[in-house]
Design an enzyme around this catalytic site. Structure first.
Site, PDB file in Angstrom:
ATOM      1  N   LYS A  23      20.408 -11.355   2.641  1.00  0.00           N
ATOM      2  CA  LYS A  23      19.476 -10.359   3.211  1.00  0.00           C
ATOM      3  C   LYS A  23      18.032 -10.740   2.931  1.00  0.00           C
ATOM      4  O   LYS A  23      17.177 -10.693   3.817  1.00  0.00           O
ATOM      5  CB  LYS A  23      19.770  -8.983   2.596  1.00  0.00           C
ATOM      6  CG  LYS A  23      18.667  -7.966   2.809  1.00  0.00           C
ATOM      7  CD  LYS A  23      19.011  -6.609   2.239  1.00  0.00           C
ATOM      8  CE  LYS A  23      18.669  -6.374   0.800  1.00  0.00           C
ATOM      9  NZ  LYS A  23      17.246  -6.169   0.490  1.00  0.00           N
ATOM     10  N   ASN A  24      17.772 -11.121   1.671  1.00  0.00           N
ATOM     11  CA  ASN A  24      16.374 -11.312   1.269  1.00  0.00           C
ATOM     12  C   ASN A  24      15.779 -12.636   1.749  1.00  0.00           C
ATOM     13  O   ASN A  24      14.623 -12.937   1.447  1.00  0.00           O
ATOM     14  CB  ASN A  24      16.231 -11.111  -0.244  1.00  0.00           C
ATOM     15  CG  ASN A  24      16.439  -9.645  -0.604  1.00  0.00           C
ATOM     16  OD1 ASN A  24      16.365  -8.770   0.269  1.00  0.00           O
ATOM     17  ND2 ASN A  24      16.722  -9.366  -1.865  1.00  0.00           N
ATOM     18  N   ARG A  94      11.302  -1.485   3.975  1.00  0.00           N
ATOM     19  CA  ARG A  94      10.197  -1.716   3.056  1.00  0.00           C
ATOM     20  C   ARG A  94       9.426  -2.997   3.348  1.00  0.00           C
ATOM     21  O   ARG A  94       8.210  -3.050   3.213  1.00  0.00           O
ATOM     22  CB  ARG A  94      10.744  -1.768   1.628  1.00  0.00           C
ATOM     23  CG  ARG A  94       9.725  -1.395   0.603  1.00  0.00           C
ATOM     24  CD  ARG A  94      10.211  -1.665  -0.780  1.00  0.00           C
ATOM     25  NE  ARG A  94       9.441  -2.697  -1.406  1.00  0.00           N
ATOM     26  CZ  ARG A  94       8.234  -2.537  -1.892  1.00  0.00           C
ATOM     27  NH1 ARG A  94       7.646  -1.381  -1.832  1.00  0.00           N
ATOM     28  NH2 ARG A  94       7.589  -3.541  -2.436  1.00  0.00           N
ATOM     29  N   CYS A 118       9.862   4.320  -3.116  1.00  0.00           N
ATOM     30  CA  CYS A 118      11.140   3.703  -2.846  1.00  0.00           C
ATOM     31  C   CYS A 118      12.117   4.241  -3.861  1.00  0.00           C
ATOM     32  O   CYS A 118      11.734   4.670  -4.939  1.00  0.00           O
ATOM     33  CB  CYS A 118      11.007   2.204  -2.981  1.00  0.00           C
ATOM     34  SG  CYS A 118      12.568   1.373  -2.920  1.00  0.00           S
ATOM     35  N   ASP A 309      19.184  -7.188  -9.298  1.00  0.00           N
ATOM     36  CA  ASP A 309      20.133  -6.728  -8.261  1.00  0.00           C
ATOM     37  C   ASP A 309      21.584  -6.801  -8.732  1.00  0.00           C
ATOM     38  O   ASP A 309      22.465  -6.223  -8.103  1.00  0.00           O
ATOM     39  CB  ASP A 309      19.998  -7.587  -6.989  1.00  0.00           C
ATOM     40  CG  ASP A 309      18.647  -7.441  -6.327  1.00  0.00           C
ATOM     41  OD1 ASP A 309      17.917  -6.494  -6.670  1.00  0.00           O
ATOM     42  OD2 ASP A 309      18.303  -8.287  -5.475  1.00  0.00           O
TER      43      ASP A 309
HETATM   44  N1  EPU Z   1       5.194  -4.738  -8.248  1.00  0.00           N
HETATM   45  C1  EPU Z   1       4.020  -4.039  -8.393  1.00  0.00           C
HETATM   46  N2  EPU Z   1       2.978  -4.341  -7.561  1.00  0.00           N
HETATM   47  C2  EPU Z   1       3.076  -5.286  -6.590  1.00  0.00           C
HETATM   48  C3  EPU Z   1       4.256  -6.012  -6.449  1.00  0.00           C
HETATM   49  C4  EPU Z   1       5.322  -5.716  -7.297  1.00  0.00           C
HETATM   50  O1  EPU Z   1       3.915  -3.184  -9.252  1.00  0.00           O
HETATM   51  O2  EPU Z   1       2.073  -5.504  -5.872  1.00  0.00           O
HETATM   52  C5  EPU Z   1       6.323  -4.462  -9.163  1.00  0.00           C
HETATM   53  C6  EPU Z   1       7.554  -3.900  -8.470  1.00  0.00           C
HETATM   54  O3  EPU Z   1       7.462  -2.506  -8.289  1.00  0.00           O
HETATM   55  C7  EPU Z   1       8.661  -4.297  -9.418  1.00  0.00           C
HETATM   56  C8  EPU Z   1       8.174  -5.669  -9.954  1.00  0.00           C
HETATM   57  O4  EPU Z   1       6.768  -5.696  -9.720  1.00  0.00           O
HETATM   58  O5  EPU Z   1       8.759  -3.395 -10.468  1.00  0.00           O
HETATM   59  C9  EPU Z   1       8.795  -6.868  -9.281  1.00  0.00           C
HETATM   60  O6  EPU Z   1       8.737  -6.681  -7.881  1.00  0.00           O
HETATM   61  P1  EPU Z   1       8.860  -7.807  -6.786  1.00  0.00           P
HETATM   62  O7  EPU Z   1       7.653  -7.684  -5.932  1.00  0.00           O
HETATM   63  O8  EPU Z   1       9.181  -9.106  -7.400  1.00  0.00           O
HETATM   64  O9  EPU Z   1      10.136  -7.290  -5.979  1.00  0.00           O
HETATM   65  P2  EPU Z   1      10.203  -7.153  -4.427  1.00  0.00           P
HETATM   66  O10 EPU Z   1       9.596  -8.325  -3.817  1.00  0.00           O
HETATM   67  O11 EPU Z   1       9.750  -5.802  -4.014  1.00  0.00           O
HETATM   68  C10 EPU Z   1      12.440  -8.439  -4.035  1.00  0.00           C
HETATM   69  C11 EPU Z   1      13.757  -8.145  -3.394  1.00  0.00           C
HETATM   70  C12 EPU Z   1      14.533  -7.198  -4.290  1.00  0.00           C
HETATM   71  C13 EPU Z   1      14.764  -7.908  -5.625  1.00  0.00           C
HETATM   72  C14 EPU Z   1      13.418  -8.301  -6.238  1.00  0.00           C
HETATM   73  C15 EPU Z   1      13.574  -9.165  -7.473  1.00  0.00           C
HETATM   74  C16 EPU Z   1      13.330  -8.328  -1.048  1.00  0.00           C
HETATM   75  C17 EPU Z   1      13.202  -7.630   0.264  1.00  0.00           C
HETATM   76  N3  EPU Z   1      13.540  -7.537  -2.099  1.00  0.00           N
HETATM   77  O12 EPU Z   1      11.781  -7.196  -4.188  1.00  0.00           O
HETATM   78  O13 EPU Z   1      15.784  -6.961  -3.675  1.00  0.00           O
HETATM   79  O14 EPU Z   1      15.417  -7.023  -6.489  1.00  0.00           O
HETATM   80  O15 EPU Z   1      12.647  -9.067  -5.290  1.00  0.00           O
HETATM   81  O16 EPU Z   1      14.155 -10.370  -7.150  1.00  0.00           O
HETATM   82  O17 EPU Z   1      13.266  -9.535  -1.110  1.00  0.00           O
HETATM   83  C18 EPU Z   1      17.668  -5.673  -3.082  1.00  0.00           C
HETATM   84  O18 EPU Z   1      18.011  -6.610  -2.351  1.00  0.00           O
HETATM   85  O19 EPU Z   1      18.402  -4.688  -3.315  1.00  0.00           O
HETATM   86  C19 EPU Z   1      16.345  -5.700  -3.691  1.00  0.00           C
HETATM   87  C20 EPU Z   1      15.780  -4.632  -4.221  1.00  0.00           C
END
Ligand code: EPU
Length: 441
Positions: A23-24, A94, A118, A309
């Site tokens: 998915k990601n 998202r 979220c 995850d």
């Molecule tokens: N964060 C902030 N500010 C930002 C960016 C991130 O506070 O500007 C925080 C987030 O809230 C979180 C942490 O930093 O607490 C890490 O977040 P990250 O940005 O790395 O996660 P993401 O990109 O939102 C992706 C995947 C997630 C997966 C995480 C970690 C996608 C669409 N989502 O999320 O996947 O858990 O990276 O690898 O790629 C899932 O598939 O169920 C899922 C949640």
């Protein structure tokens, strides 16, 4: 609307699972395709709700996207006609904020809604917006409409260092970097293998992205044009879900195709439980129950650590372990929505105090000392589970609840199937193939 599963659990699950595409990676390659000239063919794209919602969203902006086979998708962004992401379509998914990249590329300015809250925590995009601004994009936020207005004044260039890494943040800024007339460097990046797959895809079509230790350097790209179809990697989250389920149910499962470097930390920890982990061939693994499951504590962290995850699936296995285990979540807040639901099945799980010396550094979210976070649980196993009515609140928790019901004696109802199906392709069919009794109601 049928949005529930009726599950009759308590049987060992045995058989084979062929993993769907990740998915990601699917979501980002679809968004990235809108920056290409002409048609883009993507293979191994899972037909999951997140992908279907994203396809609707990009069609609403004027792009074309059609599945020509079950998992082969053809996208063309040349016909994009709107630079404003619709609030309703955008709020369903998202990653809609990643449309900043193709819309800025096509129109030079765009309007993108704030992805907002979220179910797995606040999930702000502050670090990402800061990155856009640092690279020279003008960004203004209108708190009345909830929209960001972004505009390119000069081509993006320069360095941006994430205070704490972000997975989608790294990917979005990398795609913004493709518009540079010079060079863009992103530092303190996330290292998830899904990002490597996105780089492979972009580089195979003309991008010049180089990954060095903890940074990404993006050189000037004249045009992105696909030479041949791109096949995305398998979903490692799906592997963890089925492997833990099979072992917890006293069964066994053969899973393919997956590359070892995508699941190294999982294999290591799985072996510590005493479960059987056999490499059948380069891309094929067998996971099997060998009797007693030993409790193993985990702490989630970005790649190469134990992924956030995976922790809800780990809880499922630990419910069947002989003793106490601890799960400490470091990446997101609110990732334990499954706890109260799994208790309804008769599991023994408690929130416990997280002992952390420097929480602002330790946690990957923006830590606020005034918040009462619940980041750690203790699971006391093994529990005999019984049937219950369960409600899914987020995707990975959803998989844990369905798996919990598959372990429980009797008939359970799991509400919120569409949330689980945001990320799991053919869940019912795959579980049935393992001998599980499940149907949609
Ligand atoms: N964060 C902030 N500010 C930002 C960016 C991130 O506070 O500007 C925080 C987030 O809230 C979180 C942490 O930093 O607490 C890490 O977040 P990250 O940005 O790395 O996660 P993401 O990109 O939102 C992706 C995947 C997630 C997966 C995480 C970690 C996608 C669409 N989502 O999320 O996947 O858990 O990276 O690898 O790629 C899932 O598939 O169920 C899922 C949640």
């Amino acid at each position: 609307m049928t949005d529930s599963y009726l599950i009759s659990g308590g049987h060992p699950l045995k058989g084979e699972v062929v993993l769907s595409g990740a998915k990601n990676v699917a979501l980002k390659t679809i968004i990235g395709a809108l920056m290409f000239k002409g048609e883009v063919t993507l293979k191994n794209i899972p037909r999951i709700n997140d992908v279907l919602d994203l396809i609707e969203l990009i069609r609403s902006l004027g792009a074309t996207a059609e599945f020509i086979q079950k998992n082969t998708l053809i996208i063309n962004g040349d016909s994009l006609k709107s630079n404003r992401v619709d609030l309703v379509n955008g709020s369903k998914i998202r990653v809609s904020f990643m449309l900043f990249a193709p819309l800025l590329h096509r129109f030079g300015e765009c309007f993108v809604p704030n992805p907002g809250g979220c179910r797995i925590g606040a999930r702000p995009i502050d670090r990402i917006i800061k990155g856009l601004i640092t690279l020279g994009i003008k960004v203004a936020y209108n708190s009345e409409t909830g929209y960001y207005h972004a505009k390119i004044i000069n081509k993006p260039k320069g360095n941006y260092k994430f205070e704490k890494p972000s997975h989608t943040g790294t990917e979005l800024l990398m795609m913004i970097g493709l518009m540079t007339g010079d060079k863009v460097v992103i530092e303190n990046i996330a290292n998830e293998p899904e990002i490597d797959d996105l780089i492979l895809y972009l580089n195979s079509s003309g991008a010049r992205i180089v990954e060095e230790e903890n940074k990404i350097i993006i050189g000037q790209t004249s045009e992105l044009k696909q030479k041949e179809a791109f096949t995305i990697m398998s979903d490692r989250n799906e592997l963890v879900t089925y492997a833990t389920l099979a072992v917890a149910s006293k069964g066994e499962v053969i899973i393919s195709p997956i590359n070892e470097n995508l699941i190294g930390s999982f294999l290591e920890i799985m072996k510590k439980t005493g479960a059987g982990v056999e490499v059948i061939s380069n891309f094929k693994y067998r996971f099997f129950n060998k009797g007693e499951i030993k409790p193993v504590d985990i702490e989630t962290s970005p790649h190469p650590g134990f992924m956030t995850d995976w922790q809800p699936s780990w809880a499922i296995l630990m419910i069947k372990a002989n003793g106490q285990s601890v799960i400490h979540e470091r990446v997101f807040e609110n990732r334990f929505s499954y706890v109260d639901e799994l208790k309804k099945l008769g599991s023994n799980i408690k929130f416990i105090e997280s002992k952390v010396e420097n929480p602002s550094d330790f946690y990957h979210f923006n830590y606020d000392k005034n918040n009462a976070y619940q980041q750690t649980i203790k699971i006391i196993g093994p529990s005999q589970l019984h049937n219950a009515i369960l409600n899914i609140a987020d995707l990975r928790a959803g998989a844990a609840l369905a798996c919990g019901a598959l372990l429980a004696e009797g008939e359970s109802v799991v509400n919120g199937a569409s949330i689980l199906e945001r990320g799991y392709e053919d869940f019912v069919e795959k579980v049935k193939k393992l001998g599980g009794e499940i149907r949609k109601i």
